[in-house]
Design a protein around this motif. Structure first.
Motif, PDB file in Angstrom:
ATOM      1  N   VAL A 180       0.622  -4.450  -4.882  1.00 56.79           N
ATOM      2  CA  VAL A 180      -0.554  -3.441  -4.449  1.00 56.79           C
ATOM      3  C   VAL A 180      -1.674  -2.762  -5.563  1.00 56.79           C
ATOM      4  O   VAL A 180      -0.746  -2.809  -6.741  1.00 56.79           O
ATOM      5  N   SER A 181      -2.730  -2.716  -5.858  1.00 53.07           N
ATOM      6  CA  SER A 181      -3.669  -2.525  -6.291  1.00 53.07           C
ATOM      7  C   SER A 181      -4.216  -1.479  -6.375  1.00 53.07           C
ATOM      8  O   SER A 181      -4.716  -1.290  -4.598  1.00 53.07           O
ATOM      9  N   TYR A 182      -4.023  -0.278  -6.583  1.00 52.24           N
ATOM     10  CA  TYR A 182      -4.731   1.347  -6.433  1.00 52.24           C
ATOM     11  C   TYR A 182      -6.417   1.624  -6.917  1.00 52.24           C
ATOM     12  O   TYR A 182      -5.428   1.889  -7.800  1.00 52.24           O
ATOM     13  N   GLU A 213      -5.862  -3.176  -2.634  1.00 52.67           N
ATOM     14  CA  GLU A 213      -5.700  -4.367  -2.403  1.00 52.67           C
ATOM     15  C   GLU A 213      -4.605  -5.409  -2.378  1.00 52.67           C
ATOM     16  O   GLU A 213      -3.660  -4.567  -3.359  1.00 52.67           O
ATOM     17  N   MET A 214      -4.340  -6.333  -1.224  1.00 51.17           N
ATOM     18  CA  MET A 214      -2.854  -6.402  -1.867  1.00 51.17           C
ATOM     19  C   MET A 214      -3.049  -8.147  -1.885  1.00 51.17           C
ATOM     20  O   MET A 214      -3.686  -8.650  -1.733  1.00 51.17           O
ATOM     21  N   LEU A 238      -3.854  -7.971   5.015  1.00 54.81           N
ATOM     22  CA  LEU A 238      -3.920  -8.257   3.143  1.00 54.81           C
ATOM     23  C   LEU A 238      -5.181  -7.943   3.420  1.00 54.81           C
ATOM     24  O   LEU A 238      -6.057  -7.922   2.160  1.00 54.81           O
ATOM     25  N   ARG A 239      -6.106  -7.240   4.691  1.00 57.13           N
ATOM     26  CA  ARG A 239      -7.478  -7.099   4.172  1.00 57.13           C
ATOM     27  C   ARG A 239      -7.426  -5.841   2.943  1.00 57.13           C
ATOM     28  O   ARG A 239      -6.737  -5.318   2.851  1.00 57.13           O
ATOM     29  N   THR A 240      -8.360  -6.222   1.743  1.00 56.51           N
ATOM     30  CA  THR A 240      -9.163  -4.494   1.130  1.00 56.51           C
ATOM     31  C   THR A 240      -9.309  -3.701   2.051  1.00 56.51           C
ATOM     32  O   THR A 240     -10.532  -3.499   3.236  1.00 56.51           O
ATOM     33  N   GLN A 241      -8.312  -2.386   1.287  1.00 59.46           N
ATOM     34  CA  GLN A 241      -8.769  -1.014   2.831  1.00 59.46           C
ATOM     35  C   GLN A 241      -9.656  -0.561   0.904  1.00 59.46           C
ATOM     36  O   GLN A 241      -9.556  -0.343   0.271  1.00 59.46           O
ATOM     37  N   LYS A 242     -10.619   0.545   1.890  1.00 58.25           N
ATOM     38  CA  LYS A 242     -11.949   1.478   1.553  1.00 58.25           C
ATOM     39  C   LYS A 242     -10.916   3.182   2.715  1.00 58.25           C
ATOM     40  O   LYS A 242     -11.116   2.614   3.531  1.00 58.25           O
TER      41      LYS A 242
END
Length: 375
Positions: A180-182, A213-214, A238-242
């Motif tokens: 996971v990246s933040y 992002e995962m 696993l979608r990119t979250q905002k």
């Protein structure tokens, strides 16, 4: 009455131009501090969240069933102290998660935590952030902006992978690894005066945008780790979250005066954490809050607000019964954690009722009394 008084005092003072607020590092949490907050999961009365200079934010109508008490203690007193040897403090992040923090210059960093993973596969995982996530920066002024990144790598063994998640994978793995990246962007975009149930404060506002992002990797037998992110059947997992949130800070409070979570398009307020009135609600330790449901107002006339707290992920049935046990109303909910909803009860006659919450196995979690009155 108290809301009207707060509004009157605020109106008399808002015509003065507020000086910019400066929050020193002396307000960083320390071991021994107890921070009090409350959460409104249905903040329907809040309209103004504008940015800019000399703003006026009226959050006086926020409500919550109880006040949450978060005790900060030395990291050595935490339940996983040996796993985070560089931490200075341990404190609850939420009802399910214990965080480990340290200070670094003007920053309060979250080094890691013990709690649910980002996919809610395991309710108790060791989460290590590299580098630590900047939870709050002090000495900020209007116009300041900065960016900070963090990463998390989490490995789950075969016995830790739930069956429902295995069905969504292209193979049946012996273990999986979640990366996971933040990416966080912080912008101090406003200052002004704010009313919350806990008082009136001169505040600065930090707007925070977080992109998460995962990527998912699996391991089968002696084969190397293989990335399967694009092969997972449920693309939403696993979608990119905002995530967008506003954080309001005052120079007289260690707690944020308010924290507002927004929808990704910033058109809807999802929930608000705020500084509460300490004497008007029961205080509960945040780590000891049990799964429950609350209703307000009670007695009620035409509508009520049901609040679901600290529920494990799952499907639940909420029902209202009359005094002879007949079901007058019911609805199914899929809930993770905390949720609130306004329900129209105008069809119910005047009198006493019971509202009951059952889980997907039919077990009753809570039954309480509801009074319906008519003018």
């Amino acid at each position: 009455m108290q809301h009207l008084l707060l509004c009157l005092i605020s109106c008399l003072s808002w015509h003065f131009i507020q000086a910019q607020i400066f929050v020193p590092t002396s307000l960083m949490p320390r071991a021994g501090d107890t921070l009090l907050t409350a959460v409104d999961n249905l903040p329907t009365y809040i309209k103004n969240i504008s940015s800019g200079r000399n703003q006026r934010w009226d959050f006086a109508m926020l409500e919550a069933p109880y006040i949450r008490s978060a005790v900060w203690k030395p990291a050595s007193k935490g339940t996983a102290a040996t796993l985070f040897k560089n931490a200075e403090f341990a404190a609850p992040v939420d009802e399910h998660t214990e965080g480990y923090y340290r200070t670094q210059g003007n920053d309060l960093l979250l080094l890691g935590a013990i709690g649910p993973d980002p996919l809610n596969l395991s309710r108790k995982s060791v989460l290590r952030y590299s580098p630590g996530l900047v939870e709050r920066r002090y000495n900020l002024r209007y116009g300041d902006a900065f960016q900070a990144d963090g990463n998390l790598v989490l490995t789950l063994g075969e016995d830790e992978i739930p069956s429902w998640f295995r069905k969504k994978l292209p193979v049946s793995p012996d273990s999986l690894r979640l990366r996971v990246s933040y990416d966080r962007q912080y912008d101090v975009d406003s200052y002004g005066r704010m009313i919350v149930p806990g008082g009136i404060f001169d505040v600065i506002r930090e707007r925070r945008i977080e992109i998460i992002e995962m990527r998912l990797e699996v391991k089968v037998g002696r084969r190397r780790w293989q990335e399967v992110t694009k092969s997972v059947k449920d693309k939403e997992l696993l979608r990119t979250q905002k995530k967008i949130s506003y954080h309001f800070y005052a120079s007289s409070s260690k707690e944020p005066v308010a924290r507002v979570w927004m929808s990704s398009n910033e058109k809807k307020i999802l929930k608000i954490e705020f500084k509460p009135r300490e004497r008007e609600s029961s205080i509960q330790n945040i780590t000891s809050v049990r799964p429950d449901i609350y209703v307000s107002p009670n007695p009620a006339i035409a509508s009520v607000r049901f609040e679901f707290y600290n529920l494990p992920p799952g499907t639940y049935k909420l029902s209202i019964f009359n005094i002879i046990g007949q079901e007058e109303w019911s609805k199914m909910y899929t809930i993770t954690g905390n949720y609130a909803e306004q329900v129209d009860i105008s069809q119910l006659k005047k009198g006493a009722y019971l509202y009951s919450l059952k889980d997907e196995r039919g077990r009753t979690l809570s039954t309480k009394r509801l009074m319906v009155i008519r003018p």
